[in-house]
Design an enzyme around this catalytic site. Structure first.
Site, PDB file in Angstrom:
ATOM      1  N   ASP A  10      -7.747   4.473  -5.721  1.00 40.27           N
ATOM      2  CA  ASP A  10      -8.901   4.073  -4.916  1.00 40.27           C
ATOM      3  C   ASP A  10      -9.151   5.143  -3.869  1.00 40.27           C
ATOM      4  OD1 ASP A  10     -10.981   2.508  -3.787  1.00 40.27           O
ATOM      5  OD2 ASP A  10      -9.609   1.668  -2.320  1.00 40.27           O
ATOM      6  N   SER A  11     -10.311   5.058  -3.235  1.00 43.58           N
ATOM      7  CA  SER A  11     -10.661   6.000  -2.175  1.00 43.58           C
ATOM      8  C   SER A  11      -9.860   5.748  -0.906  1.00 43.58           C
ATOM      9  CB  SER A  11     -12.154   5.879  -1.852  1.00 43.58           C
ATOM     10  OG  SER A  11     -12.455   4.573  -1.419  1.00 43.58           O
ATOM     11  N   GLY A  43     -18.059   6.347  -0.413  1.00 43.08           N
ATOM     12  CA  GLY A  43     -19.432   5.843  -0.438  1.00 43.08           C
ATOM     13  C   GLY A  43     -20.477   6.735   0.204  1.00 43.08           C
ATOM     14  N   CYS A  73     -12.033   1.300  -7.539  1.00 43.89           N
ATOM     15  CA  CYS A  73     -13.011   1.724  -6.540  1.00 43.89           C
ATOM     16  C   CYS A  73     -14.395   1.573  -7.155  1.00 43.89           C
ATOM     17  CB  CYS A  73     -12.753   3.180  -6.150  1.00 43.89           C
ATOM     18  SG  CYS A  73     -13.990   3.898  -5.041  1.00 43.89           S
ATOM     19  N   THR A  75     -17.287   2.613  -6.006  1.00 49.52           N
ATOM     20  CA  THR A  75     -18.075   3.842  -5.909  1.00 49.52           C
ATOM     21  C   THR A  75     -17.645   4.860  -6.962  1.00 49.52           C
ATOM     22  OG1 THR A  75     -18.369   3.488  -3.540  1.00 49.52           O
ATOM     23  CG2 THR A  75     -18.795   5.694  -4.358  1.00 49.52           C
ATOM     24  N   CYS A 183     -17.008  -3.566  -2.863  1.00 49.06           N
ATOM     25  CA  CYS A 183     -16.052  -2.534  -2.460  1.00 49.06           C
ATOM     26  C   CYS A 183     -14.675  -3.184  -2.432  1.00 49.06           C
ATOM     27  CB  CYS A 183     -16.415  -1.974  -1.083  1.00 49.06           C
ATOM     28  SG  CYS A 183     -15.191  -0.815  -0.403  1.00 49.06           S
TER      29      CYS A 183
END
Length: 263
Positions: A10-11, A43, A73, A75, A183
């Site tokens: 994930d970010s 994002g 994630c 995005t 998100c």
């Protein structure tokens, strides 16, 4: 390959909401989680940047011998999943806002979506909305600043509540009965959201669905771990480990380690 770990990235730390669902459904699987907090949030980045970061994370997980990769994630999924699937010969599972169940079940015909700019402006999100929400009013709100506060360990603060309330108020005024969290950081805000929303509003995130899909793909590809022991879990961040440790501190039922890693 059955004994190799599931790779998840994930970010930032938000993808641990997906990781928790996967480890709950698949307790005998080993996992490796990458929190790319150094570059969070995705994002606000360009499609090209998001794709490049997603490739970086995927290659690190492949280097760590993962048998399947979950892009935890929204995005990254909505912007990079096509490139990842066409580049790597390994099952890759994505995640996107759960517009479909909200659109099918709404009674007020008003659905709220709280997501990042990168997700809401993506081609995949537009296609999904067009497919399932033609006769529904979708109130889209960009959650600017929410990911940053969560990454800073400020998920239950006055600052967070004020910001979140400003985003939710337009949806309340429109009489939504479903709120879709777009998100993977946002499920950690559900306790606060429940304080702000009436009991008539159902909050939806994609965690359970992603876990079920992960299990289905493992079975389909004969990759399910057959061991009887509980899985081992390694979580890595390329930033300070404090936030990742703090967001995991409610989960003591499984064995995991948190480490710093440059990736």
């Amino acid at each position: 390959m059955q004994k190799q770990p599931i790779g998840i990235f994930d970010s930032g730390v938000g993808g641990t909401s997906i990781w928790k669902e996967i480890t709950s459904l698949l307790p005998h699987e080993d996992t490796i989680f990458l929190a790319d907090s150094k570059y969070a949030p995705y994002g606000k980045r360009s499609k090209e940047e998001i794709t490049s970061l997603s490739i970086k994370n995927t290659e690190k997980l492949l280097e760590l011998n993962c048998k399947i990769i979950v892009v935890a994630c929204n995005t990254a999924t909505t912007n990079a999943i096509k490139v990842l699937r066409s580049t790597y010969n390994i099952p890759i599972i994505g995640i996107e806002p759960a517009i479909k169940p909200a659109a099918i079940n709404t009674k007020t015909k008003k659905v709220g979506v709280l997501a990042t700019k990168g997700t809401l402006s993506s081609e995949l999100f537009a296609k999904t909305s067009d497919l399932y929400a033609q006769n529904i009013e979708v109130i889209e709100v960009i959650g600017t600043g929410l990911v940053e506060l969560i990454e800073e360990g400020k998920k239950d603060t006055k600052e967070m509540r004020a910001l979140l309330y400003s985003y939710i108020t337009p949806m309340i005024n429109k009489n939504i009965d479903y709120l879709v969290l777009g998100c993977t950081h946002y499920p950690y805000l559900i306790p606060i959201l429940k304080d702000m929303l009436s009991d008539q509003v159902t909050i939806i995130d994609s965690g359970e669905a992603v876990a079920r899909q992960t299990k289905a793909i493992l079975i389909k590809n004969n990759l399910l771990n057959q061991k009887s022991e509980i899985g081992n879990h390694s979580l890595y961040t390329n930033s300070d480990t404090k936030t990742l440790k703090a967001i995991l501190n409610t989960n003591h039922s499984i064995r995991y380690t948190v480490n710093a890693l440059d990736f």
